[in-house]
Design an enzyme around this catalytic site. Structure first.
Site, short mmCIF file in Angstrom:
data_model
loop_
_atom_site.label_atom_id
_atom_site.label_comp_id
_atom_site.label_asym_id
_atom_site.label_seq_id
_atom_site.Cartn_x
_atom_site.Cartn_y
_atom_site.Cartn_z
N GLN A 98 0.84 -1.20 0.00
CA GLN A 98 0.00 0.00 0.00
C GLN A 98 0.88 1.25 0.00
O GLN A 98 1.65 1.46 0.94
CB GLN A 98 -0.87 -0.02 1.25
CG GLN A 98 -1.85 1.13 1.34
CD GLN A 98 -2.53 1.15 2.69
OE1 GLN A 98 -1.88 1.00 3.72
NE2 GLN A 98 -3.82 1.32 2.71
N GLY A 99 0.76 2.08 -1.03
CA GLY A 99 1.60 3.27 -1.13
C GLY A 99 0.82 4.56 -0.93
O GLY A 99 0.65 5.33 -1.87
N SER B 213 1.20 6.66 2.30
CA SER B 213 1.94 7.67 3.08
C SER B 213 3.16 8.20 2.35
O SER B 213 3.84 7.47 1.64
CB SER B 213 2.38 7.07 4.41
OG SER B 213 1.28 6.51 5.07
N GLU C 286 -10.00 -0.91 5.05
CA GLU C 286 -8.90 -1.05 6.00
C GLU C 286 -9.36 -0.79 7.43
O GLU C 286 -8.95 -1.47 8.37
CB GLU C 286 -7.79 -0.06 5.61
CG GLU C 286 -6.53 -0.24 6.42
CD GLU C 286 -5.39 0.64 5.92
OE1 GLU C 286 -5.68 1.64 5.24
OE2 GLU C 286 -4.24 0.32 6.22
N ASN D 282 -5.98 7.20 15.40
CA ASN D 282 -7.26 7.23 16.13
C ASN D 282 -7.75 8.65 16.38
O ASN D 282 -8.96 8.88 16.48
CB ASN D 282 -7.13 6.43 17.43
CG ASN D 282 -7.20 4.94 17.14
OD1 ASN D 282 -7.14 4.52 15.98
ND2 ASN D 282 -7.33 4.15 18.19
N GLU D 283 -6.82 9.61 16.47
CA GLU D 283 -7.26 11.01 16.62
C GLU D 283 -8.10 11.39 15.40
O GLU D 283 -9.16 12.02 15.51
CB GLU D 283 -6.05 11.95 16.75
CG GLU D 283 -5.27 11.83 18.05
CD GLU D 283 -4.33 10.63 18.07
OE1 GLU D 283 -4.07 10.05 16.99
OE2 GLU D 283 -3.86 10.26 19.17
#
Ligand SMILES: Cc1cc2nc3c(=O)[nH]c(=O)nc-3n(C[C@H](O)[C@H](O)[C@H](O)COP(=O)(O)OP(=O)(O)OC[C@H]3O[C@@H](n4cnc5c(N)ncnc54)[C@H](O)[C@@H]3O)c2cc1C
Length: 375
Positions: free
Chosen positions: A124-125, A127, A244, A358-359
């Site tokens: 998975q690209g 970030s 995801e 999670n933020e």
């Protein structure tokens, strides 16, 4: 919601359980090391040969046409049998649902069977050094190459799980520099052996070489490897992130199994002060299963999960940390030694970060589910 399993579902469970009991390999090295990855690949191919690698896919792509319920049953049995982590998960559980939704028939025929057979292994690209939570800040770009009928990709991706061992990468690239952030992105499928790609593996907290940085220098990708339309990448990517955060990456089977192991550990250690936490983890794992069953019911009834996948993500990631912390406390000093619990604990700490922190999930819940004002 009818929670009784049909005779067909029971037969499916029985078949899965018997096969897994007879075939699951134990004691494989971590799939996040080069050596372990090769061992896991062998397992993936055995799964495929017996048509267990992608059970809910149509048979013509290598699946069994199993229902969503049966997929959940398979996952439960998979974890119950102590089977290895799926090194194909980025492809089978994240990219594939997106290909089913947005791919052309040609892409489906070409890509899915190879994915099910673990011939193509997907990373998975998303970030980049300047784009994590703020995914729309992606600056890797794709420039049109009309002559060859495709695009030239340049830029850098980071935190790519098992990128050093995979064969392909899916990711977002900026195709319109003038457009607003979310509108100028396109979803590309990139072979990692293409000229101009450099992959550099690096270590995680636990010492495994599980991450990679991927550098792209004018990498040519033909038009047929655009998924879901030029400048439509954001919409397409949201389908992948939904998978995801929601059901497909973290089915309840995994946490039910961990909770059972925790109960077993608590019986061996008998630490009265920790009983409540053990019980709470077990209850939470059951609750996650009930929540998932309700979600599957609504999917089967034709409703989309959407922003609700952020609830799943918050729940499973926090449950995983609590469950492992409790195990570490039960183990006491022994928790310092390398073992399944200490490794699981280290990995659980990453849960509140990957798949969107999670933020950020809390922001999604606040704004999109509760309708609270943006701050
Ligand atoms: C184990 C693991 C595997 C991963 N695998 C992959 C992979 O395969 N492919 C891939 O592309 N990426 C992968 N990632 C990267 C992951 O998606 C990012 O780490 C994540 O999106 C956060 O981005 P960041 O690290 O740049 O942190 P930042 O976005 O810089 O965030 C830093 C901190 O600021 C907070 N923050 C940022 N924005 C807001 C906001 N708007 N409101 C409130 N708080 C905010 C964050 O919550 C966080 O606490 C992986 C990460 C981990 C840990």
């Amino acid at each position: 919601m009818d929670l009784r399993w049909s005779a067909e579902d029971d037969a499916f469970r029985h078949e899965a359980r018997s096969w897994l009991e007879a075939h699951v390999p134990h004691g494989l090295p971590s799939g996040d090391t080069r050596e372990g990855f090769v061992a896991h690949l062998e397992w993936e191919r055995a799964l495929f040969a017996a048509r267990w690698s992608a059970v809910s896919w149509p048979e013509r792509f290598g699946g069994r046409d199993a229902s969503l319920w049966q997929w959940l049953i398979f996952e439960e049995e998979y974890y119950r049998a102590g089977a290895p982590q799926r090194i194909t998960q980025n492809g089978i559980f994240l990219l594939a649902p997106t290909i089913f939704e947005f791919g052309t028939p040609e892409q489906q025929e070409r890509l899915l069977p190879r994915m099910a057979a673990a011939q193509d292994l997907w990373a998975q690209g998303w970030s980049e050094p300047g784009a994590g939570s703020d995914l729309a800040a992606v600056s890797s770009r794709a420039v049109r190459d009309d002559e060859r009928g495709g695009w030239l990709l340049s830029g850098q991706k980071t935190w790519t799980t098992r990128g050093a061992f995979c064969t392909h990468l899916f990711g977002l690239f900026r195709t319109d520099l003038e457009a607003q952030r979310h509108h100028g992105l396109t979803y590309f499928l990139v072979p990692l052996d293409a000229p101009g790609v450099t992959v550099r593996g690096f270590e995680r907290l636990d010492g495994d070489e599980g991450f990679a940085e991927v550098f792209l220098d004018e990498v040519f990708v033909p038009d047929r490897d655009v998924l879901g339309g030029v400048n439509e990448g954001w919409r397409v990517a949201m389908a992948t992130t939904g998978s995801e955060r929601g059901l497909t990456l973290r089915s309840p089977g995994r946490f039910l199994r961990s909770a059972e192991r925790l109960v077993q550990l608590a019986k061996e250690r008998d630490e009265p002060a920790l009983r409540d936490r053990v019980v709470q983890s077990w209850i939470d794992a059951q609750a996650y299963q009930w929540f998932t069953l309700r979600q599957v019911t609504s999917i089967v009834d034709g409703r989309a999960v959407g922003a609700e996948s952020s609830l799943n993500k918050l729940f499973w990631s926090e449950l995983d940390v609590r469950l492992h912390e409790t195990a570490m406390d039960l183990l006491g000093e022994e928790a310092q030694l390398d073992g399944p619990w200490s490794r699981g604990f280290l990995f659980s700490l990453a849960g509140p970060i990957y798949a969107g922190t999670n933020e950020v999930q809390r922001n999604v819940v606040a704004e999109r589910l509760l309708g609270l004002p943006r701050r």
